[in-house]
Scaffold this motif. Structure first.
Motif, PDB file in Angstrom:
ATOM      1  N   THR A 238       0.896  -1.164  -0.136  1.00 23.26           N
ATOM      2  CA  THR A 238       0.038  -0.118  -0.063  1.00 23.26           C
ATOM      3  C   THR A 238       0.913   1.296  -0.015  1.00 23.26           C
ATOM      4  OG1 THR A 238      -1.682  -1.235   1.368  1.00 23.26           O
ATOM      5  CG2 THR A 238      -1.887   1.137   1.120  1.00 23.26           C
ATOM      6  N   ARG A 239       0.371   2.059  -0.954  1.00 22.94           N
ATOM      7  CA  ARG A 239       1.405   3.510  -1.053  1.00 22.94           C
ATOM      8  C   ARG A 239       0.591   4.606  -0.439  1.00 22.94           C
ATOM      9  NH1 ARG A 239       3.113   4.850  -6.412  1.00 22.94           N
ATOM     10  NH2 ARG A 239       0.995   4.724  -7.049  1.00 22.94           N
ATOM     11  N   TYR A 240       1.215   5.741   0.303  1.00 24.95           N
ATOM     12  CA  TYR A 240       0.717   6.632   0.997  1.00 24.95           C
ATOM     13  C   TYR A 240       1.092   8.029   0.491  1.00 24.95           C
ATOM     14  CZ  TYR A 240      -1.640   3.354   4.013  1.00 24.95           C
ATOM     15  OH  TYR A 240      -2.366   2.227   4.452  1.00 24.95           O
ATOM     16  N   LEU A 241       0.485   9.078   0.516  1.00 22.68           N
ATOM     17  CA  LEU A 241       1.081  10.234   0.318  1.00 22.68           C
ATOM     18  C   LEU A 241       2.004  10.788   1.190  1.00 22.68           C
ATOM     19  CD1 LEU A 241      -1.828  12.313  -1.329  1.00 22.68           C
ATOM     20  CD2 LEU A 241       0.098  11.581  -2.588  1.00 22.68           C
ATOM     21  N   VAL A 242       3.149  11.434   0.772  1.00 17.11           N
ATOM     22  CA  VAL A 242       4.097  11.986   1.505  1.00 17.11           C
ATOM     23  C   VAL A 242       4.560  13.366   0.743  1.00 17.11           C
ATOM     24  CG1 VAL A 242       4.836   9.931   2.321  1.00 17.11           C
ATOM     25  CG2 VAL A 242       6.244  10.548   0.447  1.00 17.11           C
ATOM     26  N   LEU A 243       5.286  14.175   1.502  1.00 16.48           N
ATOM     27  CA  LEU A 243       5.665  15.517   0.775  1.00 16.48           C
ATOM     28  C   LEU A 243       6.982  15.388   0.310  1.00 16.48           C
ATOM     29  CD1 LEU A 243       4.213  17.472   3.877  1.00 16.48           C
ATOM     30  CD2 LEU A 243       3.608  17.739   1.509  1.00 16.48           C
ATOM     31  N   VAL A 244       7.255  16.075  -0.623  1.00 17.62           N
ATOM     32  CA  VAL A 244       8.737  15.974  -1.029  1.00 17.62           C
ATOM     33  C   VAL A 244       9.265  17.360  -0.826  1.00 17.62           C
ATOM     34  CG1 VAL A 244       8.170  14.544  -3.142  1.00 17.62           C
ATOM     35  CG2 VAL A 244       7.828  16.916  -3.383  1.00 17.62           C
TER      36      VAL A 244
ATOM     37  N   LEU B 266       4.592  11.798   6.275  1.00 19.48           N
ATOM     38  CA  LEU B 266       3.487  11.225   5.727  1.00 19.48           C
ATOM     39  C   LEU B 266       2.461  12.560   5.903  1.00 19.48           C
ATOM     40  CD1 LEU B 266       2.056   8.657   5.165  1.00 19.48           C
ATOM     41  CD2 LEU B 266       1.422   8.442   7.634  1.00 19.48           C
ATOM     42  N   LEU B 267       1.320  12.589   4.934  1.00 16.51           N
ATOM     43  CA  LEU B 267       0.455  13.796   4.952  1.00 16.51           C
ATOM     44  C   LEU B 267      -0.751  13.051   5.458  1.00 16.51           C
ATOM     45  CD1 LEU B 267       0.263  16.535   3.719  1.00 16.51           C
ATOM     46  CD2 LEU B 267      -1.041  15.398   1.585  1.00 16.51           C
ATOM     47  N   LEU B 268      -1.243  13.807   6.501  1.00 15.13           N
ATOM     48  CA  LEU B 268      -2.459  13.397   7.380  1.00 15.13           C
ATOM     49  C   LEU B 268      -3.520  14.381   7.118  1.00 15.13           C
ATOM     50  CD1 LEU B 268      -0.474  12.025  10.545  1.00 15.13           C
ATOM     51  CD2 LEU B 268      -1.357  10.680   8.745  1.00 15.13           C
ATOM     52  N   ALA B 269      -4.836  13.920   7.280  1.00 15.91           N
ATOM     53  CA  ALA B 269      -6.142  14.751   7.215  1.00 15.91           C
ATOM     54  C   ALA B 269      -5.832  15.748   8.137  1.00 15.91           C
ATOM     55  CB  ALA B 269      -7.319  13.921   6.953  1.00 15.91           C
ATOM     56  N   PRO B 270      -5.790  15.637   9.314  1.00 12.08           N
ATOM     57  CA  PRO B 270      -6.108  16.804  10.313  1.00 12.08           C
ATOM     58  C   PRO B 270      -4.889  17.800  10.189  1.00 12.08           C
ATOM     59  CG  PRO B 270      -6.020  14.503  11.463  1.00 12.08           C
ATOM     60  CD  PRO B 270      -5.571  14.330   9.985  1.00 12.08           C
ATOM     61  N   ASP B 271      -4.011  17.646   9.255  1.00 13.74           N
ATOM     62  CA  ASP B 271      -3.084  18.729   8.932  1.00 13.74           C
ATOM     63  C   ASP B 271      -3.362  19.677   8.069  1.00 13.74           C
ATOM     64  OD1 ASP B 271      -1.064  17.395  11.109  1.00 13.74           O
ATOM     65  OD2 ASP B 271      -0.197  16.364   9.656  1.00 13.74           O
TER      66      ASP B 271
ATOM     67  N   ALA C 181       4.194  12.970  -3.385  1.00 14.53           N
ATOM     68  CA  ALA C 181       4.702  11.698  -3.969  1.00 14.53           C
ATOM     69  C   ALA C 181       4.113  10.334  -3.079  1.00 14.53           C
ATOM     70  CB  ALA C 181       6.213  11.417  -4.015  1.00 14.53           C
ATOM     71  N   PHE C 182       3.774   9.200  -3.886  1.00 13.39           N
ATOM     72  CA  PHE C 182       3.366   8.254  -3.049  1.00 13.39           C
ATOM     73  C   PHE C 182       4.387   7.050  -2.604  1.00 13.39           C
ATOM     74  CE2 PHE C 182      -0.798   9.136  -5.358  1.00 13.39           C
ATOM     75  CZ  PHE C 182      -1.563   9.154  -4.370  1.00 13.39           C
ATOM     76  N   GLU C 183       4.669   6.552  -1.615  1.00 10.44           N
ATOM     77  CA  GLU C 183       5.723   6.027  -0.813  1.00 10.44           C
ATOM     78  C   GLU C 183       4.921   4.609  -0.168  1.00 10.44           C
ATOM     79  OE1 GLU C 183       8.752   5.989  -1.407  1.00 10.44           O
ATOM     80  OE2 GLU C 183       9.080   8.007  -2.325  1.00 10.44           O
TER      81      GLU C 183
ATOM     82  N   ARG D 211      -0.207  23.335   9.958  1.00  7.31           N
ATOM     83  CA  ARG D 211       1.044  23.533  10.353  1.00  7.31           C
ATOM     84  C   ARG D 211       2.240  23.230   9.859  1.00  7.31           C
ATOM     85  NH1 ARG D 211       3.517  18.705  11.776  1.00  7.31           N
ATOM     86  NH2 ARG D 211       2.342  16.729  11.265  1.00  7.31           N
ATOM     87  N   PHE D 212       3.409  23.465  10.174  1.00  8.80           N
ATOM     88  CA  PHE D 212       4.590  23.331   9.279  1.00  8.80           C
ATOM     89  C   PHE D 212       4.665  21.958   9.393  1.00  8.80           C
ATOM     90  CE2 PHE D 212       9.129  22.057   9.117  1.00  8.80           C
ATOM     91  CZ  PHE D 212       9.584  22.872   7.723  1.00  8.80           C
ATOM     92  N   LEU D 213       5.125  21.340   7.789  1.00  7.24           N
ATOM     93  CA  LEU D 213       5.148  19.908   7.333  1.00  7.24           C
ATOM     94  C   LEU D 213       6.421  19.612   6.783  1.00  7.24           C
ATOM     95  CD1 LEU D 213       1.596  19.589   5.714  1.00  7.24           C
ATOM     96  CD2 LEU D 213       1.924  19.061   8.085  1.00  7.24           C
ATOM     97  N   HIS D 214       7.196  18.753   7.228  1.00  3.02           N
ATOM     98  CA  HIS D 214       8.430  18.353   6.988  1.00  3.02           C
ATOM     99  C   HIS D 214       8.548  17.428   5.827  1.00  3.02           C
ATOM    100  CE1 HIS D 214      10.866  19.652  10.160  1.00  3.02           C
ATOM    101  NE2 HIS D 214       9.764  19.287  11.065  1.00  3.02           N
ATOM    102  N   ALA D 215       9.499  17.766   4.736  1.00  4.41           N
ATOM    103  CA  ALA D 215       9.817  16.967   3.415  1.00  4.41           C
ATOM    104  C   ALA D 215       9.734  15.387   4.072  1.00  4.41           C
ATOM    105  CB  ALA D 215      10.839  17.409   2.863  1.00  4.41           C
ATOM    106  N   GLY D 216       9.321  14.467   3.389  1.00  4.61           N
ATOM    107  CA  GLY D 216       9.270  13.164   3.632  1.00  4.61           C
ATOM    108  C   GLY D 216       8.433  12.655   4.439  1.00  4.61           C
TER     109      GLY D 216
END
Length: 258
Positions: free
Chosen positions: A59-65, A120-125, A80-82, A113-118
């Motif tokens: 299963t692949r999930y969205l992450v920030l690049v 995981l992207l979460l709905a509450p953010d 990106a999907f990882e 909020r501030f989101l780091h590269a790499g």
């Protein structure tokens, strides 16, 4: 005299007696060897079958690049999907490639909020991850107003459209504060002791001038009209009352606007 009892056995007889009660361990025959080999092959095959698909998460999930600051908009190029394995609780709020995790679902969303590269992207953010009623969620001003519960539809819900009228008791004019605007949230408050007579209504507005005008008029006495199922008829800008019967035309048009 020759002793015929057990004591009379000579050394050779004793040695013969020992040899007669000791059994020799025989080698397995050919059938046993083949059977053991088949059992071993079957066990190895079962292990290989069980682990043949165990090459990592599927299963692949969205992450920030890249890093995203709080308040910034997220675009598809930032994602990106990882492949990864998540706990059920975390998977419920993550964006999966096979489900709600299409990049279209988060394209244009705002980071809370501030989101780091790499990361995981979460709905509450995020905020505004999907359009409502076909509206463009990337260009919406969110305005929250207190509204009287006795003049607001009780079952008002997210996605409805409303027109809000503002009555000025000093000159007896009723103005259109907001016309056919999108409802983002409605909180009617609690029903307990000391419950407020006001609810909180959050509107989605695309025109800043509408925000300014509506905010100014919202300090008057408000009435919320549900227009979700209404035709595309425009409200007059304002209504001047009280209206006398002789001041109406045959079609009910108002003549005494002040």
């Amino acid at each position: 005299m020759t002793n015929t009892g057990t004591d009379g056995l000579d050394a050779g007889g004793a040695a013969e007696a020992k040899r007669s009660i000791v059994s020799r361990r025989s080698l397995p025959n050919g059938r046993a060897v083949v059977g053991a080999l088949l059992v071993t092959v079957a066990a190895v095959g079962a292990f290989v079958f069980t682990n043949s698909g165990d090459n990592g998460p599927n299963t692949r999930y969205l992450v920030l690049v890249r890093d995203i600051d709080a308040g910034d908009s997220i675009s598809a190029e930032d994602l990106a999907f990882e492949p990864m394995t998540l706990s059920p609780q975390l998977a419920d709020i993550a964006f999966e490639s096979a489900g709600a995790g299409s990049t279209r679902a988060v394209d244009g969303a705002t980071a809370l909020r501030f989101l780091h590269a790499g990361g995981l992207l979460l709905a509450p953010d995020l905020r505004g991850t999907a359009p409502i009623d076909g509206s463009d969620s990337t260009n919406i001003h969110e305005l929250t107003l207190p509204v009287p519960l006795d003049r607001t539809p009780e079952l008002l819900a997210r996605g409805d459209r409303v027109t809000i009228l503002a009555y000025n008791s000093r000159d007896e004019h009723t103005w259109v504060a907001f016309e056919d605007v999108l409802v983002l949230e409605f909180h009617a408050g609690s029903d307990g002791i000391g419950a407020s007579s006001e609810g909180r209504l959050t509107l989605g507005l695309s025109d800043p001038r509408q925000v300014l005008r509506g905010t100014h008029l919202s300090f008057l006495e408000l009435t919320v009209v549900l227009t979700t199922r209404a035709a595309d008829d425009d409200f007059p800008e304002h209504y001047a009352g009280p209206v006398q019967p002789d001041r109406l035309s045959e079609t009910g048009e108002i003549f005494n606007e002040r």
